[in-house]
Design a protein around this motif. Sequence first.
Motif, PDB file in Angstrom:
ATOM      1  N   PRO A  32       1.126  -1.042   0.018  1.00  0.00           N
ATOM      2  CA  PRO A  32      -0.062   0.402  -0.260  1.00  0.00           C
ATOM      3  C   PRO A  32       1.350   0.614   0.337  1.00  0.00           C
ATOM      4  O   PRO A  32       1.599   1.112   0.456  1.00  0.00           O
ATOM      5  CB  PRO A  32      -1.007  -0.137   1.708  1.00  0.00           C
ATOM      6  CG  PRO A  32      -1.038  -1.363   1.847  1.00  0.00           C
ATOM      7  CD  PRO A  32       0.617  -1.763   1.045  1.00  0.00           C
ATOM      8  N   ARG A  33       0.463   2.205  -1.182  1.00  0.00           N
ATOM      9  CA  ARG A  33       1.421   3.440  -0.481  1.00  0.00           C
ATOM     10  C   ARG A  33       1.040   4.192   0.421  1.00  0.00           C
ATOM     11  O   ARG A  33       2.350   5.249   0.963  1.00  0.00           O
ATOM     12  CB  ARG A  33       0.699   4.579  -1.701  1.00  0.00           C
ATOM     13  CG  ARG A  33       0.218   3.641  -3.532  1.00  0.00           C
ATOM     14  CD  ARG A  33       0.475   5.268  -4.343  1.00  0.00           C
ATOM     15  NE  ARG A  33      -0.008   4.936  -5.142  1.00  0.00           N
ATOM     16  CZ  ARG A  33       0.815   4.289  -6.269  1.00  0.00           C
ATOM     17  NH1 ARG A  33       2.479   5.314  -5.503  1.00  0.00           N
ATOM     18  NH2 ARG A  33       0.593   4.367  -7.333  1.00  0.00           N
ATOM     19  N   ALA A  34       0.859   3.643   1.605  1.00  0.00           N
ATOM     20  CA  ALA A  34       0.276   4.371   3.026  1.00  0.00           C
ATOM     21  C   ALA A  34       1.359   4.056   4.202  1.00  0.00           C
ATOM     22  O   ALA A  34       2.188   4.573   4.634  1.00  0.00           O
ATOM     23  CB  ALA A  34      -0.998   4.268   3.648  1.00  0.00           C
ATOM     24  N   TRP A  35       2.107   2.565   2.919  1.00  0.00           N
ATOM     25  CA  TRP A  35       3.067   2.454   3.911  1.00  0.00           C
ATOM     26  C   TRP A  35       4.111   3.206   4.000  1.00  0.00           C
ATOM     27  O   TRP A  35       5.226   2.878   3.936  1.00  0.00           O
ATOM     28  CB  TRP A  35       3.391   0.848   3.724  1.00  0.00           C
ATOM     29  CG  TRP A  35       2.818   0.125   4.565  1.00  0.00           C
ATOM     30  CD1 TRP A  35       1.452   0.527   4.467  1.00  0.00           C
ATOM     31  CD2 TRP A  35       2.642  -0.913   4.288  1.00  0.00           C
ATOM     32  NE1 TRP A  35       1.629  -0.913   5.215  1.00  0.00           N
ATOM     33  CE2 TRP A  35       1.587  -1.751   5.118  1.00  0.00           C
ATOM     34  CE3 TRP A  35       3.166  -2.253   4.405  1.00  0.00           C
ATOM     35  CZ2 TRP A  35       1.713  -3.257   5.392  1.00  0.00           C
ATOM     36  CZ3 TRP A  35       3.793  -3.925   4.485  1.00  0.00           C
ATOM     37  CH2 TRP A  35       2.555  -4.044   5.291  1.00  0.00           C
ATOM     38  N   GLY A  36       4.317   4.022   2.819  1.00  0.00           N
ATOM     39  CA  GLY A  36       5.399   4.995   2.622  1.00  0.00           C
ATOM     40  C   GLY A  36       6.884   4.129   1.124  1.00  0.00           C
ATOM     41  O   GLY A  36       6.289   3.062   1.213  1.00  0.00           O
ATOM     42  N   HIS A  37       7.903   5.136   1.690  1.00  0.00           N
ATOM     43  CA  HIS A  37       8.766   3.853   0.885  1.00  0.00           C
ATOM     44  C   HIS A  37       9.673   3.330   1.996  1.00  0.00           C
ATOM     45  O   HIS A  37       9.958   3.925   2.757  1.00  0.00           O
ATOM     46  CB  HIS A  37       9.683   5.140   0.380  1.00  0.00           C
ATOM     47  CG  HIS A  37      11.058   4.863   0.353  1.00  0.00           C
ATOM     48  ND1 HIS A  37      11.807   3.835  -1.001  1.00  0.00           N
ATOM     49  CD2 HIS A  37      13.012   5.186   0.890  1.00  0.00           C
ATOM     50  CE1 HIS A  37      12.679   3.371  -0.842  1.00  0.00           C
ATOM     51  NE2 HIS A  37      13.426   4.188   0.051  1.00  0.00           N
ATOM     52  N   ILE A  38       9.636   1.887   1.874  1.00  0.00           N
ATOM     53  CA  ILE A  38      10.520   1.180   1.861  1.00  0.00           C
ATOM     54  C   ILE A  38      11.587   0.927   2.205  1.00  0.00           C
ATOM     55  O   ILE A  38      12.596   1.334   0.669  1.00  0.00           O
ATOM     56  CB  ILE A  38       9.949  -0.535   1.660  1.00  0.00           C
ATOM     57  CG1 ILE A  38       8.495  -0.836   2.254  1.00  0.00           C
ATOM     58  CG2 ILE A  38      11.107  -1.706   2.606  1.00  0.00           C
ATOM     59  CD1 ILE A  38       7.972  -0.048   3.287  1.00  0.00           C
ATOM     60  N   ALA A  39      12.772   1.766   2.604  1.00  0.00           N
ATOM     61  CA  ALA A  39      14.423   1.472   3.070  1.00  0.00           C
ATOM     62  C   ALA A  39      14.865   1.024   3.645  1.00  0.00           C
ATOM     63  O   ALA A  39      15.896   0.890   3.018  1.00  0.00           O
ATOM     64  CB  ALA A  39      14.480   3.017   3.225  1.00  0.00           C
ATOM     65  N   GLY A  40      14.668  -0.488   4.164  1.00  0.00           N
ATOM     66  CA  GLY A  40      15.121  -0.744   4.683  1.00  0.00           C
ATOM     67  C   GLY A  40      14.795  -2.486   5.002  1.00  0.00           C
ATOM     68  O   GLY A  40      12.936  -2.404   5.285  1.00  0.00           O
ATOM     69  N   VAL A  41      15.283  -3.853   4.575  1.00  0.00           N
ATOM     70  CA  VAL A  41      14.603  -5.236   4.614  1.00  0.00           C
ATOM     71  C   VAL A  41      15.776  -5.879   4.671  1.00  0.00           C
ATOM     72  O   VAL A  41      16.699  -5.786   4.261  1.00  0.00           O
ATOM     73  CB  VAL A  41      14.486  -5.045   2.922  1.00  0.00           C
ATOM     74  CG1 VAL A  41      13.538  -6.649   2.729  1.00  0.00           C
ATOM     75  CG2 VAL A  41      13.029  -4.326   2.255  1.00  0.00           C
TER      76      VAL A  41
END
Length: 140
Positions: free
Chosen positions: A59-68
């Motif tokens: 979902p876009r609401a989760w924002g930019h995932i910068a770390g996995v």
Amino acid sequence: MITTPELPAPSARSARSTAPAPRLRLATPGLLPRRLDGAWWPRSYDLLTELPQLLAALPRAWGHIAGVTVHGGAWAASPGRMFVCNQVVRLRKSVAGHAPDTVVLLAPGHGRWDLLVVPPDTGEAAAEPLMAAVAGSRAA
């Protein structure tokens, strides 16, 4: 750093896309905190292939995932970071035994999400009920 092709937004993808849709189920937000925020059933343990599809489906609401963060023993070798959808994503491998079947997604300013990873070789008959249970479960 590895560069992957930019994936179009989920709504912009054509029905005839050659890449299979990610197998992802997210938990319905509720009043109680969750231990797991959803389940992901990748087709392989190759992060370079699987991760861009997963991130594009979130979902876009989760924002930019910068770390996995993934469990280091299960996943194929991967770089420390990769370029996905015009953004850098840092990849970390954990050797901690407390969560070997999860992937942790971090978005600065938005939060952290933990997804159960259903092993790629799991059959559909076993994977679907597991994913549904995680998506509908509530943490105590």
